[in-house]
Design an enzyme around this catalytic site. Structure first.
Site, PDB file in Angstrom:
ATOM      1  N   CYS A 205       3.112   6.460   5.354  1.00  0.00           N
ATOM      2  CA  CYS A 205       2.454   6.410   6.664  1.00  0.00           C
ATOM      3  C   CYS A 205       2.828   7.618   7.518  1.00  0.00           C
ATOM      4  O   CYS A 205       1.974   8.223   8.175  1.00  0.00           O
ATOM      5  CB  CYS A 205       2.864   5.138   7.410  1.00  0.00           C
TER       6      CYS A 205
ATOM      7  N   PHE B 289       0.847  -1.191   0.000  1.00  0.00           N
ATOM      8  CA  PHE B 289       0.000   0.000   0.000  1.00  0.00           C
ATOM      9  C   PHE B 289       0.884   1.243   0.000  1.00  0.00           C
ATOM     10  O   PHE B 289       1.732   1.412   0.886  1.00  0.00           O
ATOM     11  CB  PHE B 289      -0.918   0.012   1.234  1.00  0.00           C
TER      12      PHE B 289
ATOM     13  N   LEU C 241       2.385  -1.550   4.539  1.00  0.00           N
ATOM     14  CA  LEU C 241       2.127  -0.123   4.365  1.00  0.00           C
ATOM     15  C   LEU C 241       3.471   0.593   4.233  1.00  0.00           C
ATOM     16  O   LEU C 241       4.373   0.399   5.045  1.00  0.00           O
ATOM     17  CB  LEU C 241       1.385   0.439   5.589  1.00  0.00           C
ATOM     18  N   CYS C 242       3.599   1.438   3.216  1.00  0.00           N
ATOM     19  CA  CYS C 242       4.863   2.170   2.986  1.00  0.00           C
ATOM     20  C   CYS C 242       5.133   3.124   4.154  1.00  0.00           C
ATOM     21  O   CYS C 242       4.293   3.964   4.483  1.00  0.00           O
ATOM     22  CB  CYS C 242       4.769   2.963   1.695  1.00  0.00           C
ATOM     23  N   VAL C 243       6.312   3.010   4.741  1.00  0.00           N
ATOM     24  CA  VAL C 243       6.612   3.795   5.945  1.00  0.00           C
ATOM     25  C   VAL C 243       6.600   5.302   5.680  1.00  0.00           C
ATOM     26  O   VAL C 243       6.049   6.073   6.473  1.00  0.00           O
ATOM     27  CB  VAL C 243       7.943   3.350   6.603  1.00  0.00           C
TER      28      VAL C 243
END
Lengths: 127, 102, 130
Positions: free
Chosen positions: C82, C39, C77-79
């Site tokens: 995020c 994501f 989830l892409c840090v």
């Protein structure tokens, strides 16, 4: 965040950029993916077609809109061994631009050759 | 070698379909999903352009997205094939790579 | 075949996350593996456990979480995405001195390298976005 990949597999990745920068975050996030991806020692190409050619436009000044001016980073791609940048001639012409308007040296390709380039790839990323 | 191209925008609003069709080759395929399904019926102003495309390329449309937009009972453009999600998955596996024209 | 998925849009606004979910289900039902869903961009908002959609609507986050629990799909989830959008797990909470977390079960935060790795290790990568 340092990431290492030692799987020993080399694939051909192409990043296809088709949007004007700044209106959305897709241009900068494509560039970030390329920079992170460089650590994986894959074969990387970047292709700029349609409105994506504006990502390489010289003289971008984002001071007044308070955005980070990431356009200079395209010039640093060489240091990450990302050397294959392609721009479609027709996309530039349609927008009243020429290769002289670009901030980095690229290989110009005709629309008829775009598919040939994509056909050599394993993975297509287009945001 | 061939590419499955995914188009998800109505060509009446965005030029993505034109931009895709102007570049792909005869071995490639296109699947219309989400809002792009509105161009799948015969009788739209894209009729002749899509007929030219289907003459040498495979065009598909995602049935659940057609149904959702009240278009499932309309006659599809000649040469266009309707698929469900499993058909979509099969197309992904049959082509060498997938290109989403976002 | 191994088919990984990239989701670039958040829930409810755009169909992308729904399309990706239906595609993932169909791929699994067809006997393929879906090793990872990555994501990116607003797509990371699919992983918040703070949504309360109306009862007669689909629960996008819970559907994804169930896919992780029941089918072992790795939801990443892409840090960087995020951090910009306020998606916080325990590690991020401690590192950035926040007082809450909101990453739902089955999702984990990690780097963009996970997307590249999915591209390398999967037979196909399919993108859903705007």
């Amino acid at each position: 965040m340092e990431e290492e990949y030692s799987g020993g597999v080399e694939k051909k990745f192409i990043y296809i950029n088709r949007r004007v920068p700044h209106g959305t975050a897709y241009a900068i996030e494509s560039l970030e993916t390329v920079l992170i991806g460089a650590a994986f020692d894959q074969d990387v190409s970047m292709l700029f077609i349609d409105d994506g050619v504006f990502q390489l436009k010289k003289d971008q000044n984002t001071e007044s809109i308070e955005f980070k001016n990431f356009s200079k980073a395209y010039r640093a791609l060489e240091m990450y061994d990302v050397e294959k940048l392609y721009v479609e001639t027709e996309s530039l012409q349609e927008r009243g631009l020429s290769a002289d308007d670009l901030l980095v040296g690229v290989e110009m390709i005709d629309r008829a050759r775009v598919n040939e380039l994509i056909d050599q790839q394993d993975v297509v990323l287009s945001f | 070698m061939s590419t499955l191209n995914i188009i998800n925008k109505s060509p009446f609003e965005k030029r993505t379909l034109d931009q895709c069709l102007s570049r792909i080759s005869k071995d490639d395929a296109v699947i219309l999903i989400e809002d792009a399904v509105v161009v799948a019926m015969s009788g739209t102003s894209y009729d002749s352009q899509l007929k030219t495309a289907t003459a040498d390329k495979k065009l598909y449309v995602l049935t659940p997205d057609l149904e959702a937009r009240g278009l499932a009972d309309r006659s599809l453009l000649d040469g266009l094939t309707a698929v469900d999600y499993k058909g979509f998955v099969a197309l992904v596996t049959e082509h060498d790579r997938v290109h989403s024209w976002l | 075949m191994k088919i990984s998925i990239l989701v670039n849009e958040g829930p409810y606004q755009h169909q992308a996350s729904d399309s990706a979910y239906q595609f993932a289900l169909a791929a699994l039902e067809s006997g393929h593996e879906v090793p990872r869903v990555f994501f990116y961009h607003d797509g990371v908002n699919n992983g918040t456990n703070l949504t309360t959609p109306p009862q007669d609507d689909r629960h996008i986050q819970k559907r994804w979480s169930a896919l992780a629990q029941e089918k072992g799909v790795d939801l990443v989830l892409c840090v960087a995405a995020c951090q910009r959008r306020g998606m916080v797990d325990e590690g991020e909470r401690d590192r950035n001195k926040k007082d809450a977390t909101n990453v739902a079960d089955g999702f984990r935060i990690s780097g963009l390298g996970q997307l590249i790795e999915a591209g390398i290790e999967s037979d196909r990568l399919v993108t859903f976005g705007d």
